[in-house]
Design an enzyme around this catalytic site. Structure first.
Site, PDB file in Angstrom:
ATOM      1  CB  SER A 171      61.609  -8.764  49.573  1.00  0.00           C
ATOM      2  OG  SER A 171      61.103 -10.140  49.364  1.00  0.00           O
ATOM      3  CG  ASP A 261      61.938 -12.490  56.657  1.00  0.00           C
ATOM      4  OD1 ASP A 261      60.993 -12.970  56.285  1.00  0.00           O
ATOM      5  OD2 ASP A 261      62.390 -11.371  56.090  1.00  0.00           O
ATOM      6  CG  HIS A 290      59.523 -10.393  54.436  1.00  0.00           C
ATOM      7  ND1 HIS A 290      60.916 -10.725  53.885  1.00  0.00           N
ATOM      8  CD2 HIS A 290      58.882 -10.070  53.077  1.00  0.00           C
ATOM      9  CE1 HIS A 290      61.164 -10.353  52.865  1.00  0.00           C
ATOM     10  NE2 HIS A 290      60.185 -10.189  52.221  1.00  0.00           N
TER      11      HIS A 290
END
Length: 307
Positions: A171, A261, A290
Site C-alpha cells: 500500500s 481492491d 486490500h
C-alpha cells in the site's frame, strides 16, 4: 522540456541536496535486546527541516559472526497508511533471511515521527497537506526526503553493504518501496504489494469516498468546488506519483496486485507495473481485496533468497 525530464531533474536536485546536509542522529539499543543473534535499536534523527524522525533498526549479529569479512545487505521496510513501523517481530523475520532491517515511521501518522511544519498528527489527511501550496509543504514530499536521509545514515554503519539494498512494502509502503528504489541506485531488489499514491489525475475524477483516496473528494467539496485549483495541485502531485518513479527503476521487482481492491484500485496498480522497465514479476490475486495476502509472503521469501 518534457515532464519526464523535469521530474528527473527535480529529484536529482533533491538527492544532491540531501547528500550534502549534515547527519545528526542518535541510536540506542532497546531494553529487550538481550539476544545472541540479533540486536534491536531505536534510531532518531533530525531531518533536513529539523523534524524528529524515528526508525527501528535491527542488526543481524549471527550473519556478522558467521561471515566476519562479508558486509550485510540492508532491507528497508515501509509501512502502510496511516500507520507506523509497527512491531519488531515481522521485521525480525527479514533479518533471519540475512539482512539488517530498517523501518521508518512516516511523519504524523501512527508512529513516533513528528512534522516540524504546519501539520499535526492525524488519522488521515496527509495526502492533501500542502496540496494547494508548494510541493515543499506536502507531507509525502517530506517523507521521501526523510527516507533519503535515513539511507545515508544506515549505509554509514560499519559492516553494512551499501551497494546491496532491498526495499519492501504494501500500500503506502508499496509506493515508497518503489519511490526509494527509483531514487537509490544501490537498490538491487524492490518488493511492492498493491501500491498507493498513483495515477492522481485519473483518481481525482472519480468518487473516492470509499477508498484510500477519499481525501481528494473532501478536498474538492470544501476547497475546490468549481475545480479552479485542480491544475495547480495536480502539478504538485505529479512529483510524488508512483507511476513516474516506476519509470526510473533499474532493479529487479516483485509486484503483487489485488484484483478486487477498492482502496487502491486495480487499474492504478496495473498502471504502475506497466511503467516499470526493469526486470519484473507480477502476481495477480484475483479474489483478494486490500488485505493480507499470505501466499505473497512465500513469493517474497523466494524472491529474496533465489533471485
Amino acid at each position: 522540456m518534457s515532464n519526464e525530464i523535469n521530474f528527473k531533474n527535480f529529484w536529482s536536485k533533491k538527492i544532491n541536496y540531501i547528500n550534502n546536509i549534515h547527519i545528526d542522529y542518535n541510536i540506542e539499543q532497546t531494553k529487550f535486546s538481550k539476544f545472541k543473534n540479533i540486536e534491536f535499536y531505536n534510531l532518531t534523527f533530525n531531518s533536513y527541516d529539523n523534524s524528529k524522525i524515528y526508525a527501528k533498526y535491527i542488526k543481524n549479529i549471527k550473519f556478522r559472526t558467521k561471515y566476519p569479512n562479508r558486509p550485510i545487505p540492508i532491507l528497508f521496510y515501509f509501512h502502510g497508511y496511516p500507520a507506523s513501523s509497527r512491531n519488531w517481530l515481522e521485521k525480525s523475520a527479514f533479518s533471519s533471511l540475512g539482512y539488517d532491517v530498517v523501518a521508518i515511521d512516516f511523519r504524523n501518522q501512527g508512529g513516533l515521527s513528528k512534522d516540524n511544519g504546519n501539520s499535526s498528527p492525524s488519522v488521515f489527511g496527509h495526502l492533501t497537506v500542502g496540496i494547494d501550496e508548494s510541493i515543499q509543504n506536502m507531507i509525502f514530499y517530506k517523507n521521501i526526503l526523510d527516507t533519503l536521509l535515513l539511507s545515508r545514515i544506515i549505509t554509514s554503519f560499519e559492516g553494512v553493504d551499501s551497494n546491496n539494498i532491498v526495499t519492501y512494502g504494501a500500500s503506502q509502503g508499496g509506493a515508497f518501496s518503489i519511490i526509494f528504489a527509483a531514487l537509490n541506485k544501490n537498490v538491487k531488489k524492490c518488493i511492492s504489494l498493491y501500491p498507493f499514491l498513483s495515477n492522481f489525475k485519473a483518481i481525482y475524477e472519480l468518487d473516492n469516498r470509499n477508498n484510500a483516496y477519499t481525501e481528494f473528494t473532501h478536498h474538492a467539496r470544501w476547497f475546490n468546488t468549481k475545480g479552479s485549483n485542480t491544475k495547480d495541485f495536480l502539478n504538485n502531485l505529479y512529483y510524488i506519483d508512483t507511476i513516474n518513479f516506476a519509470k526510473l527503476l533499474k532493479c529487479n521487482v516483485l509486484f503483487g496486485i489485488s484484483n478486487l481492491d477498492v482502496d487502491c484500485p486495480k487499474e492504478t496498480q496495473q498502471n504502475i507495473f506497466n511503467n516499470i522497465k526493469s526486470n519484473k514479476k507480477v502476481i495477480v490475486y484475483k479474489k483478494y481485496y486490500h488485505e493480507n495476502i499470505p501466499s505473497f509472503n512465500d513469493e517474497v521469501v523466494n524472491f529474496l533468497l533465489n533471485t
